[in-house]
Design a protein around this motif. Structure first.
Motif, PDB file in Angstrom:
ATOM      1  N   LEU A 139      35.123 -11.480  71.464  1.00 44.80           N
ATOM      2  CA  LEU A 139      36.177 -10.856  72.266  1.00 44.80           C
ATOM      3  C   LEU A 139      36.079  -9.336  72.252  1.00 44.80           C
ATOM      4  O   LEU A 139      36.734  -8.666  73.066  1.00 44.80           O
ATOM      5  N   ASN A 140      35.313  -8.794  71.302  1.00 43.48           N
ATOM      6  CA  ASN A 140      35.048  -7.361  71.241  1.00 43.48           C
ATOM      7  C   ASN A 140      36.335  -6.540  71.311  1.00 43.48           C
ATOM      8  O   ASN A 140      37.264  -6.786  70.564  1.00 43.48           O
ATOM      9  N   GLU A 141      36.404  -5.567  72.235  1.00 44.32           N
ATOM     10  CA  GLU A 141      37.550  -4.658  72.272  1.00 44.32           C
ATOM     11  C   GLU A 141      38.826  -5.325  72.763  1.00 44.32           C
ATOM     12  O   GLU A 141      39.913  -4.740  72.663  1.00 44.32           O
ATOM     13  N   LYS A 142      38.733  -6.548  73.283  1.00 44.83           N
ATOM     14  CA  LYS A 142      39.929  -7.278  73.715  1.00 44.83           C
ATOM     15  C   LYS A 142      40.551  -8.081  72.569  1.00 44.83           C
ATOM     16  O   LYS A 142      41.551  -8.772  72.774  1.00 44.83           O
ATOM     17  N   LEU A 143      39.967  -7.985  71.393  1.00 40.97           N
ATOM     18  CA  LEU A 143      40.492  -8.700  70.231  1.00 40.97           C
ATOM     19  C   LEU A 143      41.664  -7.939  69.639  1.00 40.97           C
ATOM     20  O   LEU A 143      41.519  -6.819  69.141  1.00 40.97           O
ATOM     21  N   GLY A 144      42.847  -8.552  69.694  1.00 41.25           N
ATOM     22  CA  GLY A 144      44.042  -7.968  69.109  1.00 41.25           C
ATOM     23  C   GLY A 144      44.332  -8.596  67.761  1.00 41.25           C
ATOM     24  O   GLY A 144      43.422  -9.013  67.041  1.00 41.25           O
ATOM     25  N   PRO A 145      45.599  -8.740  67.383  1.00 40.19           N
ATOM     26  CA  PRO A 145      45.936  -9.268  66.050  1.00 40.19           C
ATOM     27  C   PRO A 145      45.602 -10.752  65.901  1.00 40.19           C
ATOM     28  O   PRO A 145      45.542 -11.498  66.876  1.00 40.19           O
ATOM     29  N   PHE A 146      45.406 -11.149  64.659  1.00 41.04           N
ATOM     30  CA  PHE A 146      45.309 -12.565  64.303  1.00 41.04           C
ATOM     31  C   PHE A 146      46.694 -13.019  63.852  1.00 41.04           C
ATOM     32  O   PHE A 146      47.339 -12.359  63.035  1.00 41.04           O
ATOM     33  N   LEU A 147      47.140 -14.135  64.399  1.00 37.84           N
ATOM     34  CA  LEU A 147      48.445 -14.698  64.048  1.00 37.84           C
ATOM     35  C   LEU A 147      48.244 -15.883  63.123  1.00 37.84           C
ATOM     36  O   LEU A 147      47.574 -16.861  63.474  1.00 37.84           O
ATOM     37  N   TRP A 148      48.844 -15.815  61.932  1.00 39.29           N
ATOM     38  CA  TRP A 148      48.766 -16.906  60.960  1.00 39.29           C
ATOM     39  C   TRP A 148      50.159 -17.506  60.828  1.00 39.29           C
ATOM     40  O   TRP A 148      51.069 -16.887  60.288  1.00 39.29           O
ATOM     41  N   GLN A 149      50.313 -18.709  61.357  1.00 36.18           N
ATOM     42  CA  GLN A 149      51.626 -19.375  61.388  1.00 36.18           C
ATOM     43  C   GLN A 149      51.697 -20.442  60.302  1.00 36.18           C
ATOM     44  O   GLN A 149      50.913 -21.381  60.294  1.00 36.18           O
ATOM     45  N   PHE A 150      52.643 -20.284  59.381  1.00 33.77           N
ATOM     46  CA  PHE A 150      52.824 -21.259  58.308  1.00 33.77           C
ATOM     47  C   PHE A 150      53.841 -22.319  58.743  1.00 33.77           C
ATOM     48  O   PHE A 150      54.803 -22.010  59.441  1.00 33.77           O
ATOM     49  N   PRO A 151      53.658 -23.562  58.344  1.00 35.49           N
ATOM     50  CA  PRO A 151      54.554 -24.641  58.774  1.00 35.49           C
ATOM     51  C   PRO A 151      55.899 -24.594  58.046  1.00 35.49           C
ATOM     52  O   PRO A 151      56.033 -23.950  56.994  1.00 35.49           O
ATOM     53  N   PRO A 152      56.913 -25.287  58.584  1.00 36.51           N
ATOM     54  CA  PRO A 152      58.256 -25.265  57.973  1.00 36.51           C
ATOM     55  C   PRO A 152      58.296 -25.805  56.550  1.00 36.51           C
ATOM     56  O   PRO A 152      59.213 -25.464  55.792  1.00 36.51           O
ATOM     57  N   ASN A 153      57.340 -26.650  56.158  1.00 33.98           N
ATOM     58  CA  ASN A 153      57.356 -27.205  54.804  1.00 33.98           C
ATOM     59  C   ASN A 153      56.454 -26.443  53.844  1.00 33.98           C
ATOM     60  O   ASN A 153      56.176 -26.913  52.746  1.00 33.98           O
ATOM     61  N   TYR A 154      56.012 -25.276  54.256  1.00 35.56           N
ATOM     62  CA  TYR A 154      55.175 -24.438  53.385  1.00 35.56           C
ATOM     63  C   TYR A 154      56.071 -23.399  52.727  1.00 35.56           C
ATOM     64  O   TYR A 154      56.618 -22.523  53.375  1.00 35.56           O
ATOM     65  N   SER A 155      56.244 -23.505  51.425  1.00 35.45           N
ATOM     66  CA  SER A 155      57.139 -22.589  50.707  1.00 35.45           C
ATOM     67  C   SER A 155      56.362 -21.430  50.093  1.00 35.45           C
ATOM     68  O   SER A 155      55.143 -21.491  49.914  1.00 35.45           O
ATOM     69  N   PHE A 156      57.088 -20.393  49.764  1.00 37.75           N
ATOM     70  CA  PHE A 156      56.478 -19.175  49.238  1.00 37.75           C
ATOM     71  C   PHE A 156      55.912 -19.389  47.849  1.00 37.75           C
ATOM     72  O   PHE A 156      56.601 -19.861  46.938  1.00 37.75           O
ATOM     73  N   ASP A 157      54.645 -19.050  47.692  1.00 33.37           N
ATOM     74  CA  ASP A 157      53.956 -19.077  46.410  1.00 33.37           C
ATOM     75  C   ASP A 157      53.165 -17.782  46.346  1.00 33.37           C
ATOM     76  O   ASP A 157      52.156 -17.623  47.042  1.00 33.37           O
TER      77      ASP A 157
END
Length: 317
Positions: free
Chosen positions: A112-130
């Protein structure tokens, strides 16, 4: 990738949609009989940025990324959704996540070269903070092209045709969206700030955490719907409020303390900040129209939508 300009005092605001391949959009957003292979061509000229959803579900090919690059106009920006194999299945429990992450960056996304923007990492509702597990993941994320190339070199046989070319000096951005209440923890915000990863401000009718803590040099918003999950157009007054909020963020202003997970942590105040905002209320074709309505409120002029394929070809010149 475009970065904020402190000289102007206002960062770039990119408004768009999450994905572009929806059956319900055919004949409503896309003109009747519009070729499915040309849907990105159409959508990328209606909004300024699009999240690529396919990368969330499976590895893609370099040919796909090259095609997406070629179909979109100059200065267009893609956000790329991270693999659910990492966020929903492996969950960074062990060293296998390193190989999976290498596969993700070797699949062709760097084409994607210069058209590459942010990467989005989506965690599921059952993934708790560790904290320990999350930091292991954050440490894996490449911050520049050279780190992405080095990581991608570790891919395995699941990547049939690795793409290993990219501007080594280009910075990479990452954003995390969480959906479990346990992430309402100052330790989470501290980790994001330490690694320069943005917290996604996620608006939804679902009971997902809503927060505006500043943890990176850019901001990332996802608007999932006003009346139901992934549905419901945003009223004019709501879009007025969102426009005001995005403009304030682009000018480096701090959010209100009532909307923070960690109000005791001082918020970053750059002179300018890039902002990415995506509409995900796709159920009744509301997303692209809401995006265009918000663009208008931000002083942008969305181009008229083509009536058919020949109309689009003529406008492209």
């Amino acid at each position: 990738m475009t970065h904020a300009s402190s000289a102007s005092g206002t960062g770039q605001i990119h408004v768009g949609i999450s994905g572009w391949r929806y059956e319900g959009w055919r004949g409503t957003f896309y003109p009747p009989k519009w070729p499915q292979k040309n849907e990105l061509d159409f959508a990328s000229r209606a909004v300024e940025t699009i999240e690529i959803n396919g990368t969330h579900y499976s590895l893609q090919t370099p040919a796909s990324f090259m095609s997406w690059y070629a179909q979109t106009p100059p200065h267009f920006v893609f956000s790329v959704k991270g693999a659910r194999y990492l966020t929903h299945m492996l969950r960074f429990r062990d060293e296998t996540a390193t190989v999976a992450c290498a596969n993700f960056f070797a699949q062709g996304v760097l084409a994607l070269n210069e058209k590459l923007g942010p990467f989005l990492w989506q965690f599921p509702p059952n993934y708790s903070f560790d904290a320990e597990r999350l930091e292991r993941f954050l440490a894996l994320l490449p911050k520049h092209g050279d780190a992405a190339l080095a990581l991608a070199e570790g891919h395995d046989a699941r990547v049939k045709a690795p793409f290993l070319r990219f501007d080594a000096t280009r910075p990479l951005r990452h954003a995390i969206e969480v959906r479990h209440a346990s992430f309402r923890d100052p330790a989470f915000i501290e980790l994001l700030r330490r690694y320069g990863v943005a917290l996604v401000t996620s608006h939804s009718t679902e009971p997902w955490p809503y927060a505006e803590d500043v943890t990176a040099d850019f901001a990332y918003f996802r608007l999932h719907g006003s009346t139901e999950k992934y549905g419901g157009a945003y009223e004019d007054s709501a879009l007025d409020a969102w426009a005001k909020r995005l403009l304030a963020w682009s000018r480096g202003k701090a959010p209100a303390k009532k909307d923070l997970m960690a109000p005791e942590i001082a918020q970053s105040r750059p002179a300018a900040r890039d902002v990415f905002c995506y509409f995900d209320n796709d159920k009744k074709t509301e997303a692209p129209y809401d995006a265009r309505r918000l663009m208008t409120r931000l002083g942008k002029t969305p181009p008229p939508l083509p009536a058919d394929a020949s109309d689009l070809a003529a406008r492209k010149g």
